[in-house]
Enzyme design. Structure first.
Site, PDB file in Angstrom:
ATOM      1  N   GLY A  79     -12.049 -55.189 -17.236  1.00 18.76           N
ATOM      2  CA  GLY A  79     -11.788 -55.921 -15.993  1.00 18.76           C
ATOM      3  C   GLY A  79     -11.847 -57.407 -16.251  1.00 18.76           C
ATOM      4  O   GLY A  79     -12.415 -57.843 -17.258  1.00 18.76           O
ATOM      5  N   CYS A 106     -14.855 -52.233 -22.806  1.00 15.10           N
ATOM      6  CA  CYS A 106     -14.917 -53.670 -22.525  1.00 15.10           C
ATOM      7  C   CYS A 106     -15.843 -53.946 -21.329  1.00 15.10           C
ATOM      8  O   CYS A 106     -17.035 -53.724 -21.429  1.00 15.10           O
ATOM      9  CB  CYS A 106     -13.503 -54.221 -22.323  1.00 15.10           C
ATOM     10  SG  CYS A 106     -13.460 -56.024 -22.398  1.00 15.10           S
ATOM     11  N   TYR A 107     -15.297 -54.375 -20.188  1.00 17.41           N
ATOM     12  CA  TYR A 107     -16.153 -54.612 -19.020  1.00 17.41           C
ATOM     13  C   TYR A 107     -16.960 -53.357 -18.692  1.00 17.41           C
ATOM     14  O   TYR A 107     -18.129 -53.442 -18.317  1.00 17.41           O
ATOM     15  CB  TYR A 107     -15.285 -55.013 -17.824  1.00 17.41           C
ATOM     16  CG  TYR A 107     -16.045 -55.359 -16.565  1.00 17.41           C
ATOM     17  CD1 TYR A 107     -16.570 -56.635 -16.375  1.00 17.41           C
ATOM     18  CD2 TYR A 107     -16.239 -54.408 -15.561  1.00 17.41           C
ATOM     19  CE1 TYR A 107     -17.274 -56.950 -15.216  1.00 17.41           C
ATOM     20  CE2 TYR A 107     -16.938 -54.714 -14.403  1.00 17.41           C
ATOM     21  CZ  TYR A 107     -17.454 -55.985 -14.225  1.00 17.41           C
ATOM     22  OH  TYR A 107     -18.141 -56.299 -13.085  1.00 17.41           O
ATOM     23  N   HIS A 199     -10.878 -52.623 -27.351  1.00 15.33           N
ATOM     24  CA  HIS A 199      -9.915 -51.852 -26.554  1.00 15.33           C
ATOM     25  C   HIS A 199      -9.279 -50.752 -27.394  1.00 15.33           C
ATOM     26  O   HIS A 199      -8.328 -51.003 -28.131  1.00 15.33           O
ATOM     27  CB  HIS A 199      -8.824 -52.781 -26.001  1.00 15.33           C
ATOM     28  CG  HIS A 199      -9.326 -53.643 -24.893  1.00 15.33           C
ATOM     29  ND1 HIS A 199      -9.336 -53.231 -23.576  1.00 15.33           N
ATOM     30  CD2 HIS A 199      -9.888 -54.873 -24.910  1.00 15.33           C
ATOM     31  CE1 HIS A 199      -9.862 -54.185 -22.825  1.00 15.33           C
ATOM     32  NE2 HIS A 199     -10.211 -55.191 -23.613  1.00 15.33           N
ATOM     33  N   GLU A 201      -7.438 -48.446 -26.328  1.00 12.33           N
ATOM     34  CA  GLU A 201      -6.174 -47.993 -25.725  1.00 12.33           C
ATOM     35  C   GLU A 201      -4.951 -48.778 -26.197  1.00 12.33           C
ATOM     36  O   GLU A 201      -3.829 -48.348 -25.980  1.00 12.33           O
ATOM     37  CB  GLU A 201      -6.271 -48.047 -24.190  1.00 12.33           C
ATOM     38  CG  GLU A 201      -6.269 -49.437 -23.564  1.00 12.33           C
ATOM     39  CD  GLU A 201      -7.638 -50.126 -23.545  1.00 12.33           C
ATOM     40  OE1 GLU A 201      -8.502 -49.761 -24.367  1.00 12.33           O
ATOM     41  OE2 GLU A 201      -7.830 -51.038 -22.728  1.00 12.33           O
ATOM     42  N   ASP A 257      14.535 -40.199 -13.121  1.00 10.55           N
ATOM     43  CA  ASP A 257      13.510 -39.684 -12.202  1.00 10.55           C
ATOM     44  C   ASP A 257      14.090 -38.682 -11.195  1.00 10.55           C
ATOM     45  O   ASP A 257      13.582 -37.568 -11.047  1.00 10.55           O
ATOM     46  CB  ASP A 257      12.813 -40.824 -11.448  1.00 10.55           C
ATOM     47  CG  ASP A 257      12.270 -41.881 -12.384  1.00 10.55           C
ATOM     48  OD1 ASP A 257      12.150 -41.585 -13.589  1.00 10.55           O
ATOM     49  OD2 ASP A 257      11.974 -42.988 -11.917  1.00 10.55           O
ATOM     50  N   LYS A 396       6.311 -42.247 -16.866  1.00 15.24           N
ATOM     51  CA  LYS A 396       7.730 -42.149 -17.251  1.00 15.24           C
ATOM     52  C   LYS A 396       7.950 -41.326 -18.531  1.00 15.24           C
ATOM     53  O   LYS A 396       8.868 -40.508 -18.601  1.00 15.24           O
ATOM     54  CB  LYS A 396       8.264 -43.571 -17.468  1.00 15.24           C
ATOM     55  CG  LYS A 396       9.748 -43.662 -17.623  1.00 15.24           C
ATOM     56  CD  LYS A 396      10.401 -43.709 -16.267  1.00 15.24           C
ATOM     57  CE  LYS A 396      11.817 -44.186 -16.295  1.00 15.24           C
ATOM     58  NZ  LYS A 396      12.290 -44.414 -14.912  1.00 15.24           N
TER      59      LYS A 396
END
Ligand code: XMP
Length: 540
Positions: A79, A106-107, A199, A201, A257, A396
């Site tokens: 964050g 992290c945060y 991080h 990710e 989509d 997606k």
């Protein structure tokens, strides 16, 4: 059935229907608690790449609400705030007592330290970007429930923090450090709480996905059953339960989509589904035919094909302002769609290709309208239908995987994003049939050459724009006075930001000479080298 440009027809359904949404939610869920991180969606996607279903929830969620969801694990996101500032987001302390495995990032890891009795020091200079992280001694063995088990003792990680944890809470141990983070990882396997300052990710952390997989599968005991094959089976059952014997309609745009949503619903309810494809005359070369070919002939879906080009050109005559053009196209689209579906008087259900990022973002106030988006799939929901939105939980890349699963062709599954107003916003100034025909040819050359160069998957969007000016040229000893075509090609992760694509000169040369030679009326080709921001991807 083909309807040519209908001008009349009733709405055919009663008003005041309650909207019901078909969403499949698997039994096993990992909650990603969002503390305002730019990376929350990325965390949720990485969890799903590990074949575990994830959902993003706000940090205001209470322990009771978390418990009610029975999550298999919880991830606390990063964050933008410092834990020390007034009003910094906190987690309901009861969540730490639920016994659900928790990973703080992290945060999120600083909150674990702060809320459970450790120390987070105010930042000195912070630590941003690539850093080397060192594992502490002794290094974890296979028996330890350590998050970092199996990782190299020194490894690059991506950091982005100002404050730093200096003291883990009682009962926790620090398991790694970096130059700017004395506690780069902390854990208390007994309480089933782990935290990392870096991080995992982002792609810049090479072993990041290993850390996420280790947490989910080895430590939290999640099973890897979130696959698109399972999703299709479950979604089909859900759609059948929702629609029963009813009739459904779906607006097809040719985009991935709405195409996947239609194919999925068709698999569930077959002939009870009718698709409406409004050909605005503003699509790319041969795109209309391809939609009809794919859905009507190959998938066997009942399709109402409305050729409404003339009405759109009439509506656009004399319009040059981008917003007026967008509004005109959007409004007429809805009118044409309503006219067409008037012929299906007993349809109660409207299928839409809404995706998870739309769901997450709706409800957040948009700062400023840069462009008023018109989404062919996104018809207004006051159309007196119950909504069937089978892709509401998907990102997606997952939608593309479902498309493959359902046997849709690559041209549809890998279709680039295309704006609802189509070529109408790629022709600067007034839109006329002649200009559309010219642009379709130039645009086809751009896409063909990038495909031949094997670059189409690495490019987010590539297309041609027709400028509203003419320039002097010379061809075969003759002076020409023709239109310039601007080639636009960008790389992007999510269209929020974009960079101009570094297309090799030879490919640009092939595009330029083919457009000049094959598209009458064009005597110049330019390449747009503007990123977003400050530019936008489209020119209008
Ligand atoms: P911009 O031009 O704002 O575009 O950088 C961001 C992304 O959105 C697409 N786009 C649209 N998509 N309806 C849509 O469904 C629209 O009206 C629309 N306008 C732009 C654009 O192609 C890019 O991918």
């Amino acid at each position: 059935m083909t309807v040519d440009d209908p001008t009349s027809g009733g709405t055919g359904s009663e008003s005041g229907e309650k909207h019901v949404v078909s969403v499949h939610t698997p039994d096993q869920v990992v909650l990603v608690v969002d503390f305002g991180a730019q990376y929350s969606q990325l965390i949720a996607r990485r969890v799903r790449e590990a074949n575990v279903y994830s959902e993003i929830v706000p940090h205001t969620i209470s322990a009771a609400e978390v418990a009610a969801r029975k999550p298999a694990a919880i991830i606390l996101s990063g964050g933008p705030k410092s834990v020390h500032v007034e009003g910094a987001p906190e987690l309901d302390p009861g969540v730490f007592e639920l016994g659900v495995p928790i990973l703080g990032i992290c945060y999120g890891s600083q909150l674990i330290a702060q809320q459970l009795g450790g120390t987070v020091a105010r930042g000195g200079s912070g630590e941003y970007g690539r850093t080397v992280m060192h594992l502490g001694e002794p290094q974890p063995s296979a028996q330890d429930d350590s998050l970092l088990y199996g990782l190299p003792s020194n490894q690059p990680v991506w950091m982005s923090h100002f404050d730093a944890i200096t003291e883990p809470p009682p009962g926790f141990v620090a398991t790694a450090s970096s130059e700017g983070a004395p506690v780069a990882a902390l854990e208390n396997p007994e309480r089933r709480i782990w935290g990392v300052q870096f991080h995992p990710e982002v792609h810049h952390t090479p072993h990041g996905q290993d850390v996420i997989v280790r947490f989910l599968h080895d430590l939290a005991g999640c099973s890897a059953d979130w696959t698109m094959a399972n999703f299709v089976d479950d979604a089909v059952a859900d759609i059948r339960a929702q629609v029963g014997e009813g009739r459904a309609i779906c607006g097809l745009s040719g985009g991935v989509d709405s195409a996947v949503a239609a194919a999925l619903v068709h698999k569930a309810i077959g002939a009870q589904l009718t698709c409406v494809f409004v050909d605005t005359g503003l699509m790319r070369k041969n795109e209309g035919d391809q939609v009809v070919e794919t859905f009507k002939r190959h998938q066997g879906i009942e399709l109402i094909h409305v050729r409404a080009g003339d009405r759109f050109f009439e509506r656009l005559a004399g319009l040059t302002d981008p917003e007026e053009k967008r509004k005109g196209i959007g409004e007429l689209f809805i009118r044409v769609f309503e006219d067409a579906k008037g012929g299906i008087t007993d349809a109660r259900y409207l299928v839409q290709g809404t995706l998870y990022p739309d769901v997450i973002e709706s409800g957040t106030a948009h700062a400023a309208v840069i462009k008023s988006h018109h989404n062919v799939g996104g018809l207004p929901d006051d159309l007196d239908f119950e909504l069937v939105e089978p892709l509401r939980t998907l990102f997606k890349d997952e939608v593309r995987a479902v498309g493959h699963e359902l046997g849709l062709p690559d041209e549809i599954v890998w279709r680039q994003p295309f704006p609802g107003p189509g070529l109408g916003v790629r022709i600067i100034g007034e839109v006329t049939p002649d200009k559309v025909a010219l642009l379709q040819e130039a645009d086809a050359v751009v896409r063909e050459e990038l495909h031949a160069a094997g670059m189409d998957r690495e490019i987010w969007q590539a297309f041609a724009v027709l400028a509203d000016i003419r320039t002097v040229g010379v061809q075969g000893d003759e002076r020409t006075y023709g239109y310039p075509i601007i080639v636009r090609a960008v790389t992007s992760e999510d269209a929020m930001t974009a960079d101009w694509a570094r297309i090799p000169y030879e490919v640009l040369e092939a595009i330029s000479s083919r457009i000049i030679n094959e598209v009458p009326g064009v005597n110049r080709v330019a390449y747009d080298i503007t990123s977003k921001p400050p530019g936008t991807i489209e020119w209008e």
